[in-house]
Motif scaffolding. Structure first.
Motif, PDB file in Angstrom:
ATOM      1  N   ARG A 172       2.655   1.661  -3.289  1.00  0.00           N
ATOM      2  CA  ARG A 172       1.761   1.936  -4.415  1.00  0.00           C
ATOM      3  C   ARG A 172       1.157   3.332  -4.322  1.00  0.00           C
ATOM      4  NH1 ARG A 172       0.695   1.865  -9.511  1.00  0.00           N
ATOM      5  NH2 ARG A 172      -1.506   2.427  -9.883  1.00  0.00           N
ATOM      6  N   TYR A 173       0.658   3.716  -3.164  1.00  0.00           N
ATOM      7  CA  TYR A 173      -0.107   4.954  -3.068  1.00  0.00           C
ATOM      8  C   TYR A 173       0.673   6.114  -2.466  1.00  0.00           C
ATOM      9  CZ  TYR A 173      -3.930   1.922  -4.306  1.00  0.00           C
ATOM     10  OH  TYR A 173      -4.732   1.025  -4.975  1.00  0.00           O
ATOM     11  N   MET A 174       1.792   5.861  -1.887  1.00  0.00           N
ATOM     12  CA  MET A 174       2.634   6.973  -1.443  1.00  0.00           C
ATOM     13  C   MET A 174       3.786   7.207  -2.413  1.00  0.00           C
ATOM     14  SD  MET A 174       4.314   7.703   2.306  1.00  0.00           S
ATOM     15  CE  MET A 174       5.765   6.699   2.118  1.00  0.00           C
ATOM     16  N   GLU A 175       4.370   6.140  -2.892  1.00  0.00           N
ATOM     17  CA  GLU A 175       5.502   6.278  -3.810  1.00  0.00           C
ATOM     18  C   GLU A 175       5.092   6.143  -5.268  1.00  0.00           C
ATOM     19  OE1 GLU A 175       8.572   7.171  -2.877  1.00  0.00           O
ATOM     20  OE2 GLU A 175       7.652   7.405  -0.906  1.00  0.00           O
ATOM     21  N   GLU A 176       3.853   5.766  -5.509  1.00  0.00           N
ATOM     22  CA  GLU A 176       3.308   5.684  -6.867  1.00  0.00           C
ATOM     23  C   GLU A 176       4.154   4.776  -7.765  1.00  0.00           C
ATOM     24  OE1 GLU A 176       0.470   6.825  -7.693  1.00  0.00           O
ATOM     25  OE2 GLU A 176       0.034   8.131  -5.985  1.00  0.00           O
ATOM     26  N   SER A 211       4.765   1.181  -9.849  1.00  0.00           N
ATOM     27  CA  SER A 211       3.988   0.189 -10.587  1.00  0.00           C
ATOM     28  C   SER A 211       4.102  -1.167  -9.902  1.00  0.00           C
ATOM     29  CB  SER A 211       4.492   0.102 -12.030  1.00  0.00           C
ATOM     30  OG  SER A 211       5.825  -0.399 -12.042  1.00  0.00           O
ATOM     31  N   TYR A 212       3.308  -2.099 -10.378  1.00  0.00           N
ATOM     32  CA  TYR A 212       3.335  -3.418  -9.757  1.00  0.00           C
ATOM     33  C   TYR A 212       4.705  -4.092  -9.939  1.00  0.00           C
ATOM     34  CZ  TYR A 212      -1.757  -3.258  -9.129  1.00  0.00           C
ATOM     35  OH  TYR A 212      -3.036  -2.920  -8.730  1.00  0.00           O
ATOM     36  N   ILE A 238       0.835  -1.208   0.000  1.00  0.00           N
ATOM     37  CA  ILE A 238       0.000   0.000   0.000  1.00  0.00           C
ATOM     38  C   ILE A 238       0.866   1.253   0.000  1.00  0.00           C
ATOM     39  CG2 ILE A 238      -1.576   1.334   1.441  1.00  0.00           C
ATOM     40  CD1 ILE A 238      -3.016  -0.811  -0.037  1.00  0.00           C
ATOM     41  N   VAL A 239       1.911   1.239   0.827  1.00  0.00           N
ATOM     42  CA  VAL A 239       2.788   2.414   0.918  1.00  0.00           C
ATOM     43  C   VAL A 239       3.507   2.649  -0.400  1.00  0.00           C
ATOM     44  CG1 VAL A 239       4.908   3.244   1.994  1.00  0.00           C
ATOM     45  CG2 VAL A 239       3.087   2.318   3.409  1.00  0.00           C
TER      46      VAL A 239
END
Lengths: 302, 180
Positions: B139-143, B145-146, B136-137
């Motif tokens: 993906r949504y804080m550091e943006e 990719s998978y 989560i961190v």
């Protein structure tokens, strides 16, 4: 494809992480399924909430200082190729210092300690009486007179000793050189390379002997060191010094006994002791010492 | 000193210490945030951030200038956090929330609701297992990719996808009131 399988792909499709074929499948399913559309809307709201809530922290003010305190200064690292005087003296002069040390250790005997060769200019020693001394006191006095070799640059006529002030001319006579290759007694003979090579080898051998003494030299030190303090002790333990008596009693024997050596002894010739008194037969020892009188006075008892 | 990160790295390799100081100033917020979000402890995060910069300084010669210095630094930080978590084997909760509106005297009142929502989100993420929290961190804080998350965490991409889905399902339950 049912909703449970699509549910896993919805968030990935919203993130654009699906391949085109699956992306198309998810979009087709969302157009037909109302429940999955609501779920997709919840995922969208959740993502926006997470992005709003997950903001970066402010780094503490001490972090930069802590990091840079651990980074070494460039001077401490030492850049390659720098020509500072410190580097010159630390590394650049090592070969020069080694060469100088070699010249001192090996080359020095060549110039100063080399004995006079027979091919050197004649150094004539003669015994002459010293006119300044009393004839009675000049008995046995030896005066060494060194005669310089005749110079080849100056003509022989200029070396006339009519003035009489040159004492070396008194009774001295130059001896011819014993070297077979010598052409003239006054001229410097030819250098023998074989002899020079032998001298060089001997000089190197002596140098190695000083630096690394061979086995026999170390054995000599160990076997012939008479002093107890210098003798090698097994295990490296130094000899224990003798402590003086602490009591007020007078020592039994103050005189130092001479060193004696037992050279022979005679066993008692008692066949079978019949009584107790017969068992106390004495054993005869023959002592040898450099000072037999002291041995007798000391009275050894066994 | 000015220039791109790759130019600063080149200056560092030539022995200019101030170039690395500039790199620290540029990326200390990112490094500290990742460490604190993954570990949850401010003091430990500061230690990990310092260690990450020192690791990066020692490994500057192995960095290949492709304009990806932040990603390279983030990778170092993530690996250090995973190692620290593996060595300590304990979960640490976020003990405080920085930027409280009460401490900001001139802040608007509208920021209070934003801070409360931010606190709710962080508490909800804190309640997640560490594996879910990491994805989560990142993906949504550091943006990221998978694939990048998979490289950072050392897991397959499918695992990242699964973890993200499960983390979202738990967060939807935890943040039900906030989302409504």
């Amino acid at each position: 494809m049912n909703c449970e399988q699509i549910e896993v792909w919805i968030s990935a499709a919203q993130d654009g992480e699906l391949d085109p074929r699956r992306q198309r499948q998810v979009e087709d399913h969302l157009t037909t399924c109302g429940g999955c559309r609501e779920l997709a809307a919840e995922w969208t709201a959740l993502e926006s909430t997470l992005r709003a809530g997950l903001v970066r922290f402010d780094a503490p003010e001490t972090l930069h200082t802590r990091v840079m305190r651990q980074i070494p200064e460039p001077a401490a690292i030492g850049r390659r190729g720098s020509w500072t005087p410190g580097n010159w003296f630390s590394f650049g002069l090592v070969p020069a210092g080694a060469a100088a040390a070699w010249m001192l250790l090996v080359g020095h005997p060549v110039t100063s300690r080399q004995p006079a060769r027979p091919s050197d200019p004649p150094r004539v020693s003669s015994t002459v009486p010293d006119p300044t001394l009393n004839p009675a006191e000049s008995i046995g006095t030896q005066v060494s007179v060194v005669k310089k070799p005749p110079s080849t640059d100056k003509p022989a006529s200029s070396g006339n000793t009519t003035g009489g002030s040159e004492r070396p001319s008194l009774g001295t006579k130059a001896t011819p050189s014993a070297r077979p290759g010598g052409t003239n007694s006054g001229s410097r003979p030819k250098y023998d390379p074989i002899r020079g090579l032998r001298q060089l080898r001997q000089r190197r051998r002596n140098y190695r002997m000083v630096q690394n003494p061979p086995h026999h030299r170390r054995h000599w030190r160990r076997n012939f060191a008479r002093d107890e303090s210098l003798r090698m002790v097994k295990g490296g333990r130094p000899p224990v010094p003798v402590q003086p008596p602490t009591t007020n009693e007078r020592p039994l024997r103050t005189a130092k006994l001479p060193r004696v050596t037992i050279v022979d002894y005679v066993l008692p010739q008692v066949p079978t002791p019949t009584t107790v008194a017969d068992g106390g037969a004495e054993t005869q020892f023959v002592l040898r010492s450099a000072q037999p009188q002291q041995v007798a006075q000391a009275g050894y008892e066994f | 000193l000015h220039g791109t990160d790759d130019e600063l790295v080149a200056h560092c390799l030539h022995g200019r210490r101030e170039a690395f100081s500039e790199l620290v100033l540029r990326h200390q917020r990112m490094v500290y945030s990742v460490a604190r979000a993954m570990l949850g402890d401010a003091h430990v995060a500061e230690d990990i951030a310092q260690e990450a910069f020192l690791h990066a300084y020692r490994a500057l010669s192995s960095y290949q200038a492709q304009g990806k210095f932040p990603a390279w630094l983030r990778m170092i930080t993530t690996r250090l956090c995973l190692n620290h978590r593996r060595d300590n084997r304990r979960e640490v909760a976020w003990e405080d929330l920085s930027g409280h509106p009460a401490e900001q005297t001139d802040g608007p009142e509208s920021r209070l609701g934003e801070w409360e929502q931010r606190g709710e989100v962080r508490r909800a993420i804190d309640a997640l297992p560490c594996d879910f929290r990491d994805v989560i961190v990142l993906r949504y804080m550091e943006e990221l990719s998978y694939d990048e998350i998979a490289r950072h965490l050392g897991v397959p991409t499918s695992t990242v996808e699964t973890r993200l889905h499960r983390a979202k399902k738990q967060l939807r339950l935890l943040l039900k009131e906030t989302l409504v």
